[in-house]
Design a protein around this motif. Structure first.
Motif, PDB file in Angstrom:
ATOM      1  N   PHE A   5       0.825  -1.211   0.000  1.00 48.90           N
ATOM      2  CA  PHE A   5       0.000   0.000   0.000  1.00 48.90           C
ATOM      3  C   PHE A   5       0.859   1.261   0.000  1.00 48.90           C
ATOM      4  CE2 PHE A   5      -3.514  -2.559   2.253  1.00 48.90           C
ATOM      5  CZ  PHE A   5      -4.042  -2.939   1.032  1.00 48.90           C
ATOM      6  N   SER A   6       1.992   1.193   0.719  1.00 48.10           N
ATOM      7  CA  SER A   6       2.882   2.356   0.758  1.00 48.10           C
ATOM      8  C   SER A   6       3.406   2.676  -0.634  1.00 48.10           C
ATOM      9  CB  SER A   6       4.044   2.081   1.716  1.00 48.10           C
ATOM     10  OG  SER A   6       4.950   3.159   1.729  1.00 48.10           O
ATOM     11  N   VAL A   7       3.775   1.648  -1.398  1.00 42.63           N
ATOM     12  CA  VAL A   7       4.246   1.874  -2.772  1.00 42.63           C
ATOM     13  C   VAL A   7       3.136   2.488  -3.620  1.00 42.63           C
ATOM     14  CG1 VAL A   7       5.105   0.767  -4.861  1.00 42.63           C
ATOM     15  CG2 VAL A   7       5.945   0.027  -2.630  1.00 42.63           C
ATOM     16  N   LEU A   8       1.916   1.938  -3.505  1.00 44.56           N
ATOM     17  CA  LEU A   8       0.795   2.452  -4.304  1.00 44.56           C
ATOM     18  C   LEU A   8       0.499   3.909  -3.985  1.00 44.56           C
ATOM     19  CD1 LEU A   8      -1.745  -0.540  -4.286  1.00 44.56           C
ATOM     20  CD2 LEU A   8      -0.369   0.280  -6.200  1.00 44.56           C
ATOM     21  N   VAL A   9       0.501   4.243  -2.694  1.00 47.25           N
ATOM     22  CA  VAL A   9       0.199   5.633  -2.300  1.00 47.25           C
ATOM     23  C   VAL A   9       1.279   6.575  -2.823  1.00 47.25           C
ATOM     24  CG1 VAL A   9       0.041   7.186  -0.328  1.00 47.25           C
ATOM     25  CG2 VAL A   9      -1.195   5.021  -0.301  1.00 47.25           C
ATOM     26  N   ASN A  10       2.542   6.191  -2.685  1.00 46.98           N
ATOM     27  CA  ASN A  10       3.624   7.057  -3.159  1.00 46.98           C
ATOM     28  C   ASN A  10       3.621   7.197  -4.675  1.00 46.98           C
ATOM     29  OD1 ASN A  10       4.876   7.834  -0.695  1.00 46.98           O
ATOM     30  ND2 ASN A  10       5.806   5.816  -0.527  1.00 46.98           N
TER      31      ASN A  10
ATOM     32  N   ILE B  62       1.500  14.925  -8.282  1.00 43.05           N
ATOM     33  CA  ILE B  62       2.444  16.050  -8.249  1.00 43.05           C
ATOM     34  C   ILE B  62       2.901  16.383  -9.660  1.00 43.05           C
ATOM     35  CG2 ILE B  62       4.750  16.755  -7.498  1.00 43.05           C
ATOM     36  CD1 ILE B  62       4.265  15.308  -4.902  1.00 43.05           C
ATOM     37  N   GLY B  63       3.084  15.326 -10.482  1.00 43.05           N
ATOM     38  CA  GLY B  63       3.424  15.574 -11.887  1.00 43.05           C
ATOM     39  C   GLY B  63       2.341  16.367 -12.592  1.00 43.05           C
ATOM     40  N   ALA B  64       1.056  16.036 -12.284  1.00 45.39           N
ATOM     41  CA  ALA B  64      -0.048  16.785 -12.883  1.00 45.39           C
ATOM     42  C   ALA B  64      -0.057  18.232 -12.400  1.00 45.39           C
ATOM     43  CB  ALA B  64      -1.372  16.102 -12.547  1.00 45.39           C
TER      44      ALA B  64
ATOM     45  N   ASN C 140       9.190  24.790  -5.281  1.00 43.31           N
ATOM     46  CA  ASN C 140       8.728  24.022  -4.121  1.00 43.31           C
ATOM     47  C   ASN C 140       8.118  22.687  -4.558  1.00 43.31           C
ATOM     48  OD1 ASN C 140       9.522  26.019  -2.331  1.00 43.31           O
ATOM     49  ND2 ASN C 140       7.516  27.020  -2.319  1.00 43.31           N
ATOM     50  N   LEU C 141       7.393  22.730  -5.651  1.00 42.74           N
ATOM     51  CA  LEU C 141       6.754  21.508  -6.144  1.00 42.74           C
ATOM     52  C   LEU C 141       7.797  20.515  -6.668  1.00 42.74           C
ATOM     53  CD1 LEU C 141       3.862  20.579  -6.212  1.00 42.74           C
ATOM     54  CD2 LEU C 141       3.688  21.336  -8.575  1.00 42.74           C
ATOM     55  N   LEU C 142       8.857  21.032  -7.303  1.00 40.91           N
ATOM     56  CA  LEU C 142       9.927  20.149  -7.754  1.00 40.91           C
ATOM     57  C   LEU C 142      10.614  19.471  -6.562  1.00 40.91           C
ATOM     58  CD1 LEU C 142      11.577  22.291 -10.586  1.00 40.91           C
ATOM     59  CD2 LEU C 142      10.360  20.120 -10.868  1.00 40.91           C
ATOM     60  N   THR C 143      10.815  20.232  -5.482  1.00 41.28           N
ATOM     61  CA  THR C 143      11.396  19.640  -4.269  1.00 41.28           C
ATOM     62  C   THR C 143      10.488  18.573  -3.689  1.00 41.28           C
ATOM     63  OG1 THR C 143      12.509  21.744  -3.767  1.00 41.28           O
ATOM     64  CG2 THR C 143      12.270  20.172  -1.966  1.00 41.28           C
ATOM     65  N   GLU C 144       9.180  18.879  -3.692  1.00 39.53           N
ATOM     66  CA  GLU C 144       8.209  17.890  -3.212  1.00 39.53           C
ATOM     67  C   GLU C 144       8.226  16.636  -4.080  1.00 39.53           C
ATOM     68  OE1 GLU C 144       5.135  16.402  -0.730  1.00 39.53           O
ATOM     69  OE2 GLU C 144       6.523  18.100  -0.508  1.00 39.53           O
ATOM     70  N   MET C 145       8.366  16.831  -5.388  1.00 38.25           N
ATOM     71  CA  MET C 145       8.431  15.695  -6.310  1.00 38.25           C
ATOM     72  C   MET C 145       9.645  14.816  -6.003  1.00 38.25           C
ATOM     73  SD  MET C 145       7.388  13.986  -8.989  1.00 38.25           S
ATOM     74  CE  MET C 145       6.445  14.884 -10.232  1.00 38.25           C
ATOM     75  N   ASP C 146      10.797  15.440  -5.729  1.00 34.14           N
ATOM     76  CA  ASP C 146      11.989  14.668  -5.386  1.00 34.14           C
ATOM     77  C   ASP C 146      11.781  13.862  -4.106  1.00 34.14           C
ATOM     78  OD1 ASP C 146      13.304  15.657  -7.597  1.00 34.14           O
ATOM     79  OD2 ASP C 146      14.273  17.297  -6.497  1.00 34.14           O
ATOM     80  N   ARG C 147      11.126  14.485  -3.125  1.00 37.29           N
ATOM     81  CA  ARG C 147      10.867  13.787  -1.864  1.00 37.29           C
ATOM     82  C   ARG C 147       9.951  12.589  -2.076  1.00 37.29           C
ATOM     83  NH1 ARG C 147      10.698  18.741   1.011  1.00 37.29           N
ATOM     84  NH2 ARG C 147       8.440  18.826   0.688  1.00 37.29           N
ATOM     85  N   VAL C 148       8.907  12.783  -2.828  1.00 41.61           N
ATOM     86  CA  VAL C 148       7.938  11.706  -3.065  1.00 41.61           C
ATOM     87  C   VAL C 148       8.576  10.574  -3.876  1.00 41.61           C
ATOM     88  CG1 VAL C 148       5.773  11.127  -4.247  1.00 41.61           C
ATOM     89  CG2 VAL C 148       5.926  13.190  -2.850  1.00 41.61           C
TER      90      VAL C 148
ATOM     91  N   ALA D 269      10.733   8.640  -1.569  1.00 39.33           N
ATOM     92  CA  ALA D 269       9.900   7.799  -0.700  1.00 39.33           C
ATOM     93  C   ALA D 269       9.364   6.595  -1.461  1.00 39.33           C
ATOM     94  CB  ALA D 269       8.749   8.625  -0.125  1.00 39.33           C
ATOM     95  N   ARG D 270       8.982   6.812  -2.726  1.00 36.81           N
ATOM     96  CA  ARG D 270       8.494   5.692  -3.535  1.00 36.81           C
ATOM     97  C   ARG D 270       9.597   4.657  -3.752  1.00 36.81           C
ATOM     98  NH1 ARG D 270       8.005   7.380  -9.359  1.00 36.81           N
ATOM     99  NH2 ARG D 270      10.244   7.127  -9.028  1.00 36.81           N
ATOM    100  N   ASP D 271      10.804   5.109  -4.079  1.00 30.86           N
ATOM    101  CA  ASP D 271      11.911   4.180  -4.307  1.00 30.86           C
ATOM    102  C   ASP D 271      12.252   3.401  -3.040  1.00 30.86           C
ATOM    103  OD1 ASP D 271      12.029   5.094  -6.897  1.00 30.86           O
ATOM    104  OD2 ASP D 271      13.680   6.502  -6.527  1.00 30.86           O
ATOM    105  N   ILE D 272      12.234   4.097  -1.909  1.00 31.24           N
ATOM    106  CA  ILE D 272      12.529   3.423  -0.639  1.00 31.24           C
ATOM    107  C   ILE D 272      11.454   2.391  -0.323  1.00 31.24           C
ATOM    108  CG2 ILE D 272      12.688   3.766   1.862  1.00 31.24           C
ATOM    109  CD1 ILE D 272      14.004   6.484   1.270  1.00 31.24           C
ATOM    110  N   SER D 273      10.194   2.763  -0.543  1.00 30.52           N
ATOM    111  CA  SER D 273       9.103   1.823  -0.259  1.00 30.52           C
ATOM    112  C   SER D 273       9.173   0.597  -1.163  1.00 30.52           C
ATOM    113  CB  SER D 273       7.748   2.519  -0.401  1.00 30.52           C
ATOM    114  OG  SER D 273       7.556   3.005  -1.719  1.00 30.52           O
ATOM    115  N   VAL D 274       9.624   0.774  -2.408  1.00 27.93           N
ATOM    116  CA  VAL D 274       9.791  -0.367  -3.318  1.00 27.93           C
ATOM    117  C   VAL D 274      10.893  -1.287  -2.811  1.00 27.93           C
ATOM    118  CG1 VAL D 274      10.563  -1.041  -5.626  1.00 27.93           C
ATOM    119  CG2 VAL D 274       8.880   0.777  -5.367  1.00 27.93           C
TER     120      VAL D 274
END
Length: 452
Positions: free
Chosen positions: A165-170, A177-179, A214-222, A225-230
């Motif tokens: 679920f963590s992977v799916l949410v991220n 965020i891309g949108a 700010n959104l680009l920074t948020e994108m990097d964080r997400v 997080a997605r890569d770590i969750s995978v």
């Protein structure tokens, strides 16, 4: 062992099938459903594999305990060179008297240079009060390892579901965020064009650039997080890290409203924790019986058959006429008389342990009811919070859309659009946080109800 071999073969076939499908799509990408992830993890997760090995150890312990009641046969062969035959002193009188020796004793050597023996011994337990108690305890311990294995599998399922679920949410957050970034890029281009045409101020362009950064920074964080969750999902599954995975299901596929309603209506089923503590209680009870049975006398049968030979040189010891047979059989009765109150103190300790386990059982029964109530309440609250955040997200989306329309028609300010976009991003962050909390609460309720 045959069962284990079949399981490993099944794992290999499963991996090959996923690899073939993955190669058809992209190089070494495994497309996994939640069920496939669970099935693979139950065979490859470290805790699950160790629990399986523990059951194998318990089976071997039953055989080990049973062997004590079977005949114990040992054989031995030895050849001895008496390098210095011991001296035996006898009186210098009677049949040993030597008048020419002026001494009251005579030193004599009784023995030969070489001796050899071939011995076969048999021991058979006839009665031992602790034997059958120990055999039953070994079987009960095997049951405990089966329950421990089941508990490990439940924990693995819980971990895999939460990681999946963590992977799916991220991934969903990354797409949204891309949108949002696409919307800001469009707004930035439009505002830049208006600025260059003299219809907008520099500060309007700067506001959007700040928001975009700010959104680009948020994108990097997400994305991180997605890569770590995978990676965590692969680790929990026991999947080699060199494989890339792709999740084949979406959040909507795994959380239908009907499933949630069925969870709320279900009262719960058997919990393996109760089986574990009941089995531990049985084991302590058997341990008390085992110690008590050691007050009972034991009866064993024994027998020995042996062939012995002797000679003054090694070449002669192998001659057939030098070997002589000896054999004896008997019964051995062992009667415990006094052990310094050792067994009595051991029984007292084990009875205290039994009382502790009974107390833990009562607490566990109450704790399970509290867990079900808490998990059900948490899921209800998280679902309600999710509905609120979903409504806020839709409202924020509508506010942004209206602010953009007003800005495009020249009746609104650039600041309103930037603020609306910022509010939308916050609403989406809150929505996905609430969504993840709801998913985790759902897994917790499944575990509390005994459904994992």
């Amino acid at each position: 062992m045959k069962t284990t071999a079949k399981k490993f073969l099944g794992i290999g076939i499963f991996l090959c099938a996923m690899l073939i499908e993955g190669h058809a799509q992209s190089d070494q990408v495994l497309k996994l459903t939640l069920e496939e992830s669970l099935r693979y993890a139950l065979e490859n997760n470290v805790d699950a594999k160790n629990a399986q090995l523990e059951t194998m150890i318990a089976k071997a312990q039953i055989v080990e305990r049973r062997s004590a009641g079977l005949p114990q046969i040992t054989g031995s062969y030895d050849i001895t060179h008496n390098a210095a035959i011991p001296i035996v002193f006898v009186p210098n009188e009677g049949g040993f008297q030597q008048p020419d020796i002026d001494s009251d004793v005579l030193p004599l050597r009784f023995g030969v240079n070489y001796s050899s023996a071939l011995v076969v011994q048999l021991n058979q337990m006839i009665f031992d009060g602790s034997y059958f108690v120990g055999l039953k305890a070994a079987r009960t311990y095997k049951m405990l390892t089966e329950f421990d294995k089941e508990k490990s599998e439940i924990d693995v399922k819980e971990t895999i579901k939460k990681a999946y679920f963590s992977v799916l949410v991220n991934e969903q957050r990354s797409r949204l965020i891309g949108a949002n970034l696409g919307r800001l890029d469009t707004l930035l281009k439009e505002t830049q064009a208006l600025f260059e045409a003299g219809f907008s101020e520099k500060i309007d362009v700067s506001r959007i650039r700040v928001q975009r950064n700010n959104l680009l920074t948020e994108m990097d964080r997400v994305n991180a997080a997605r890569d770590i969750s995978v990676q965590l999902l692969k680790l929990q599954m026991g999947l080699p890290m060199e494989f890339d995975i792709e999740l084949a299901e979406s959040l909507s596929d795994l959380n239908s409203p009907q499933e949630i309603n069925e969870l709320f209506a279900f009262e719960g089923t058997r919990r393996v924790e109760m089986d574990q503590i009941n089995t531990n209680i049985d084991l302590v009870g058997l341990d008390i019986k085992y110690t008590t049975s050691q007050y009972i006398p034991n009866l064993d049968f024994f027998g020995t058959y042996q062939r012995n030979a002797a000679a003054q040189s090694t070449g002669l010891i192998w001659e057939n006429d030098r070997w002589f047979t000896g054999a004896f059989i008997g019964l051995r009765l062992s009667i415990p008389i006094f052990d310094g109150l050792l067994k009595s103190s051991q029984i007292q300790q084990k009875r205290a342990q039994l009382s502790q386990l009974e107390n833990q059982k009562l607490f566990l029964e109450s704790n399970i009811e509290v867990e079900k109530f808490q998990a059900r309440t948490n899921l209800e609250n998280n679902i309600q919070a999710l509905k609120v955040q979903q409504e806020n997200r839709e409202l924020a989306m509508e506010v942004f859309r209206m602010a953009k329309i007003k800005y495009d028609e020249g009746v609104g300010s650039n600041l309103e659009v930037v603020e609306a976009d910022s509010a939308l991003k916050d609403a989406e962050t809150n929505y996905f946080s609430a969504l993840y909390d709801a998913l985790i609460a759902k897994v917790d309720l499944e575990k509390a109800l005994g459904l994992l």
